[in-house]
Every structure is written in structure tokens, then in C-alpha cells.
Enzyme design. Sequence first.
Site, PDB file in Angstrom:
ATOM      1  N   GLU A 202      10.049 -17.314 -13.110  1.00  0.00           N
ATOM      2  CA  GLU A 202      10.960 -17.183 -11.962  1.00  0.00           C
ATOM      3  C   GLU A 202      12.255 -17.936 -12.273  1.00  0.00           C
ATOM      4  OE1 GLU A 202      11.343 -15.703  -8.850  1.00  0.00           O
ATOM      5  OE2 GLU A 202      13.187 -16.874  -8.818  1.00  0.00           O
ATOM      6  N   HIS A 443     -11.973 -18.782  21.259  1.00  0.00           N
ATOM      7  CA  HIS A 443     -12.580 -19.757  20.353  1.00  0.00           C
ATOM      8  C   HIS A 443     -13.906 -19.196  19.835  1.00  0.00           C
ATOM      9  CE1 HIS A 443     -13.912 -23.580  18.736  1.00  0.00           C
ATOM     10  NE2 HIS A 443     -15.095 -23.339  19.294  1.00  0.00           N
TER      11      HIS A 443
HETATM   12  P1  NAI Z   1      11.781 -10.001  -4.578  1.00  0.00           P
HETATM   13  O1  NAI Z   1      13.207  -9.981  -4.193  1.00  0.00           O
HETATM   14  O2  NAI Z   1      10.750 -10.289  -3.569  1.00  0.00           O
HETATM   15  O3  NAI Z   1      11.550 -11.058  -5.746  1.00  0.00           O
HETATM   16  C1  NAI Z   1      12.245 -10.993  -6.954  1.00  0.00           C
HETATM   17  C2  NAI Z   1      12.156 -12.345  -7.612  1.00  0.00           C
HETATM   18  O4  NAI Z   1      12.673 -12.242  -8.926  1.00  0.00           O
HETATM   19  C3  NAI Z   1      12.967 -13.414  -6.901  1.00  0.00           C
HETATM   20  O5  NAI Z   1      12.175 -14.552  -6.746  1.00  0.00           O
HETATM   21  C4  NAI Z   1      14.150 -13.645  -7.826  1.00  0.00           C
HETATM   22  O6  NAI Z   1      14.647 -14.968  -7.762  1.00  0.00           O
HETATM   23  C5  NAI Z   1      13.514 -13.353  -9.168  1.00  0.00           C
HETATM   24  N1  NAI Z   1      14.440 -12.960 -10.215  1.00  0.00           N
HETATM   25  C6  NAI Z   1      15.549 -12.181 -10.112  1.00  0.00           C
HETATM   26  N2  NAI Z   1      16.101 -11.999 -11.332  1.00  0.00           N
HETATM   27  C7  NAI Z   1      15.319 -12.666 -12.214  1.00  0.00           C
HETATM   28  C8  NAI Z   1      15.352 -12.834 -13.621  1.00  0.00           C
HETATM   29  N3  NAI Z   1      16.311 -12.269 -14.364  1.00  0.00           N
HETATM   30  N4  NAI Z   1      14.389 -13.586 -14.201  1.00  0.00           N
HETATM   31  C9  NAI Z   1      13.401 -14.160 -13.458  1.00  0.00           C
HETATM   32  N5  NAI Z   1      13.323 -14.022 -12.119  1.00  0.00           N
HETATM   33  C10 NAI Z   1      14.260 -13.279 -11.517  1.00  0.00           C
HETATM   34  O7  NAI Z   1      11.542  -8.589  -5.297  1.00  0.00           O
HETATM   35  P2  NAI Z   1      10.220  -7.847  -5.746  1.00  0.00           P
HETATM   36  O8  NAI Z   1       9.087  -8.791  -5.850  1.00  0.00           O
HETATM   37  O9  NAI Z   1      10.602  -7.038  -6.917  1.00  0.00           O
HETATM   38  O10 NAI Z   1       9.954  -6.880  -4.538  1.00  0.00           O
HETATM   39  C11 NAI Z   1      10.969  -5.975  -4.097  1.00  0.00           C
HETATM   40  C12 NAI Z   1      10.877  -5.771  -2.635  1.00  0.00           C
HETATM   41  O11 NAI Z   1       9.774  -4.939  -2.310  1.00  0.00           O
HETATM   42  C13 NAI Z   1      10.609  -7.047  -1.838  1.00  0.00           C
HETATM   43  O12 NAI Z   1      11.799  -7.752  -1.602  1.00  0.00           O
HETATM   44  C14 NAI Z   1      10.029  -6.533  -0.591  1.00  0.00           C
HETATM   45  O13 NAI Z   1      11.066  -6.178   0.256  1.00  0.00           O
HETATM   46  C15 NAI Z   1       9.282  -5.296  -1.042  1.00  0.00           C
HETATM   47  N6  NAI Z   1       7.842  -5.607  -1.131  1.00  0.00           N
HETATM   48  C16 NAI Z   1       7.206  -6.042  -0.015  1.00  0.00           C
HETATM   49  C17 NAI Z   1       5.882  -6.364  -0.049  1.00  0.00           C
HETATM   50  C18 NAI Z   1       5.234  -6.870   1.177  1.00  0.00           C
HETATM   51  O14 NAI Z   1       5.818  -6.760   2.236  1.00  0.00           O
HETATM   52  N7  NAI Z   1       4.040  -7.417   1.096  1.00  0.00           N
HETATM   53  C19 NAI Z   1       5.085  -6.225  -1.260  1.00  0.00           C
HETATM   54  C20 NAI Z   1       5.866  -5.803  -2.394  1.00  0.00           C
HETATM   55  C21 NAI Z   1       7.191  -5.485  -2.299  1.00  0.00           C
END
Ligand code: NAI
Length: 464
Positions: A202, A443
Site C-alpha cells: 500500500e 438481548h
Molecule cells: P480503493 O480505492 O478502495 O483502494 C485502492 C488502494 O490502492 C488505496 O489504498 C490506494 O492508496 C492504493 N494505491 C493507489 N495507487 C497505488 C500504488 N501505485 N501502489 C500501491 N498502492 C496504491 O480501490 P479498490 O480496492 O481497487 O476498489 C475500487 C472500488 O471498488 C472501491 O473504492 C469501492 O468503491 C469498490 N468496491 C467496494 C467493495 C465493497 O463495498 N465491499 C468491494 C470491492 C470494491
Amino acid sequence: MAEYDYDVLVIGAGPGGYVAAIRAAQLGLKTACAEARETLGGTCLNVGCIPSKALLHASELFEEASHGALAKFGVEIEGAKLNLDQMHAEKAKAVGELTGGIEYLFKKNKVTWLKGKAAFQDSSTVKVGDQTVTARDIVIATGSVVTPLPGVAIDQKVVVDSTGALALPKVPEHLVVIGGGVIGLELGSVWRRLGAKVTVVEYLDQILPGFDGEVRKESAKLFKKQGMELKTSTKVTGVTVEGDRATVSVEPAAGGAAETLSADAVLVAIGRKPNTDGLNLEAAGVKLNGRGQVEIDHDFATNVDGVWAIGDVAPGLMLAHKAEDEGVAVAENIAGQTGIVNHDVIPSVVYTMPEIAGVGLSEEAAKERGEVKVGKFPFAANSRAKTNRDTDGFVKVIADAKTDRVLGVWIISSLAGTMIAQAAQAMEFGATSEDIAYTCHAHPTHAEALKEAAMAVQGKPIHI
Ligand code: NAI
Ligand code: FAD
């Protein structure tokens, strides 16, 4: 002859689009929905929410059965074995049932499914595959796609995105996840439970950006306890693939000594970006903002009369339930009613074990706006969680110091995803922490921890 082929054409049949189409039809509008995929339901049903939850559920069952976790309850299982093909088959069955369910709902509500990729010809004319249709109102609900990492090619074999990670044919020995966000932690958890070593890289100093600071720290502790390696403040500088192995080069985000990680699977999960590819928005004159999202006003209207946008392609959280609520609201607005979504009260849930959920402001964001009172209650003091030997996590309630109005609720618990609905409803009704504290909760339930956290805002919890 009618002036238009349809009153409403929705482009995209994800949670935003299919809901908008159904509600528009319910309101008496002649409605079509264009979808390029072979099945309805969009990212969420086909390659997102549903298949990921199927694997999270199944892998949790496997972990419980195979790691002796049930023995202390007197349930002894010997020789539990993983049948990954069967796990994938059951996932596919759930996806098939749910996508088929949307097809049924379209028929029931008389929504016409136009199969094919849609492209604007002008602001009321759209080409879908080889047919051209006109509509008085058009809703863009084309969703989002994976953000690529420059220099890292996704081959869906060794280097995969979330779609590839949902379908790995065998459990990797070492999975390197790039991005400690929702996808990385959910799918990283799946493969860790099934036996992979998982390293999450990360860029920021904490996982789960956007979540409450204390929740981010506690979650990281729990993931590490489960055996996931978290390399925060670390950037990936390159990935090379040779045969069936990848070498991931990483270095501290602030600069410093580089190292390499050898892996047989790499998951790129650094976010998603709005999808307007091939839509030919220029022909309609629809404007995008600097982040590539379709620009909309409070009513989901774009800069072009009769063209609207909702869901992941528009600004805001990229979540299925946000898209669905916007789908209902935009259809109501098109029908001349007043469709509203309260974007301040949209819950977020990470479906790991325990689940991590929040709604409203983090403590940090709330403090930027003014003085707050915070109440916390650990599941280690909740009778049901203790009985179930399920004590990881806490509930945190953040309230305005003067008005006591609840500004945010954060929960780490096996049942956080379900519990957060109560917090969202309370906030939607403008509840104070006292309102929650004086609401009778059954509860013994995990939900009592929310009541106790609300009591803690006033400094008077009973069970701690
Ligand atoms: P995310 O935005 O949640 O997380 C991406 C992560 O990658 C962040 O922590 C960011 O700081 C990090 N990052 C960015 N560039 C990087 C790099 N070059 N090297 C290392 N780390 C880096 O995006 P994610 O996990 O891809 O999910 C996309 C979207 O899909 C989420 O924002 C969410 O909206 C949706 N999603 C929702 C879920 C849920 O509601 N349970 C489950 C899966 C996805
Ligand atoms: P989408 O679901 O992306 O649907 C858009 C549809 O439009 C697609 O089917 C696409 O084929 C179609 N389309 C695009 N362009 C055209 C065109 N030109 N012509 C015709 N059709 C077109 N969110 C949650 O709330 N909970 C979760 O648990 C969750 N888990 C997720 C897990 C993963 C692995 C991923 C990737 C995402 C997850 N999400 C989750 C996010 C969720 O999937 C999205 O927020 C949601 O699908 C957005 O809905 P939408 O209708 O805006 O777009």
C-alpha cells in the site's frame, strides 16, 4: 407516431442502470436499457459484489472447517479438503441466479433490453449494436473500470485485476496485492484463507483510505494477526513476469532501499475509474469533469437537457447501493417527481472477517467541522460476541458536542455490514446519540454494542 422510440433509454444495466430502468417503467414510462454484456447486473452482479461475496463466504467456511477453529465448540472435523472448482461453480451459480433474476424483473416490468454497446449519435439518438433508437431522456449508467498501474500489464494469468482474482484456477503460493483498499483486502482475505501467503503493498501509511483513522489502525492489526503481510508506505516500481512467476519491485514511498518480492500471482487493485469508453459523449455534448466523471447537478442532470448520469460513472462513492438509490431518484426526477439521495449517509462495508463498516464522518473529518463527543464500546464486553467467541472489534459513535446529533458510526464486527444499517437509518432520521441509547435493543445481540457506544457518548455505558 410517437416522437421518440422510448421515453427513457438507460445505458448500462448495473445496479444503477437496471434500477433506474425498472423504476422508470414502474412510473409508466416506455423504457429500454442498453447493455453490452451477455448478462444483466453490471460489474456488481457479474464480476464484483456478488462473486466476491460468494468466495468470501465459502473461504470463511473452509478456514473454519480446516483450521480447527470449530474444535473448541465441540465440532471436530478431520481431513477437510478444498475443492476449488466446486467453490467456483457455486459462485457461478449464485451469479447466474441473480443476473437471471434481473432479466425476469425486466420482463415483469416491461423494460426492453437492447443488447449491444451504445454510442451517442446526438443528445437523443443512440446506436446500440446495429440498431439506432431515440429517447426523450437518456440515463448514462456505464459504471467504472479498473485503474491501470502504468508499466504493469494485466495478463489475467499471473498479473490479474479483480476479475482475474475471482477466477484463479488454483490457490497461489504467494499472492502480492498492489493496493490496500477494499478489493485488495477482500480478495487478499479469500486467497489467504484458502492457503496463499498474501502480501499487500500500500502506497499510503495506512490501509483503507477514507475510513476512520482508529478503524484503519485496528483493521491493520487484525489482518496482520490473521497472517496477512501489510507493507504500507511502499510503492511498486515494476512487475516483471517470467513464465508463471512474477517479480515485484518495491521501495519505500519516501525513497530508500528497493527490494523484490517473488510471487506466482499479483493482484492490481489501486482503484477504479469512470467508464465512458466508446460512448461518443462528444456527439451529445455531455461534459466530463477533471476526473473523467460525467458532471451532474443535484438532480443527476448533465449539462445537456434530457441526459442524466448516475452510479460509478458520476461523482461520489463507487458503491452498488449508492448507484441503486441514484437509479430510483433519477427515474423519479425524469417522471417529474422529486428524487433525492442523501450522499452524507451512504454506508461503506468491507466484507472481511470481521467486517469493517462505517457511515457518515470519520472522527478526523468530524473534528475539522467542530467539537465532537465520541463513545466506543468493544465487542469483548458484548455478551453475545463473548458467547460466540467473536470478540474482535468495536463500535464507535461520533456525535456533535453541542447538539448530540450523530455524525458518524464505525463498526468492526463479524456482523458490521448488517449492523451499520441501523446507524444509517438513525442518521437519516437525524438521531442524537441519546436517541440510540434510549432505544430498546434485543438481548443478547451484537447490536447492543451500538446502544452501549451511544451510551458511552454520554459517559454512561453499563457494561464497561
Ligand atoms: P480503493 O480505492 O478502495 O483502494 C485502492 C488502494 O490502492 C488505496 O489504498 C490506494 O492508496 C492504493 N494505491 C493507489 N495507487 C497505488 C500504488 N501505485 N501502489 C500501491 N498502492 C496504491 O480501490 P479498490 O480496492 O481497487 O476498489 C475500487 C472500488 O471498488 C472501491 O473504492 C469501492 O468503491 C469498490 N468496491 C467496494 C467493495 C465493497 O463495498 N465491499 C468491494 C470491492 C470494491
Ligand atoms: P456497473 O455495475 O459497472 O454497470 C455498468 C454496466 O454498463 C456494465 O454492465 C457495462 O457492461 C455496461 N456498459 C458500459 N458501457 C456501455 C455501453 N457503451 N453500452 C452498453 N452498456 C455499457 N459495491 C458494493 O456496494 N458492495 C460490494 O460488496 C462491492 N464489491 C465489489 C467487488 C468488486 C471486485 C468490484 C470490482 C466492485 C465491487 N463493488 C461493490 C462496486 C460495485 O460493483 C459498483 O459500485 C457498482 O457495480 C456500480 O454500479 P453502476 O450501475 O454504476 O455500474
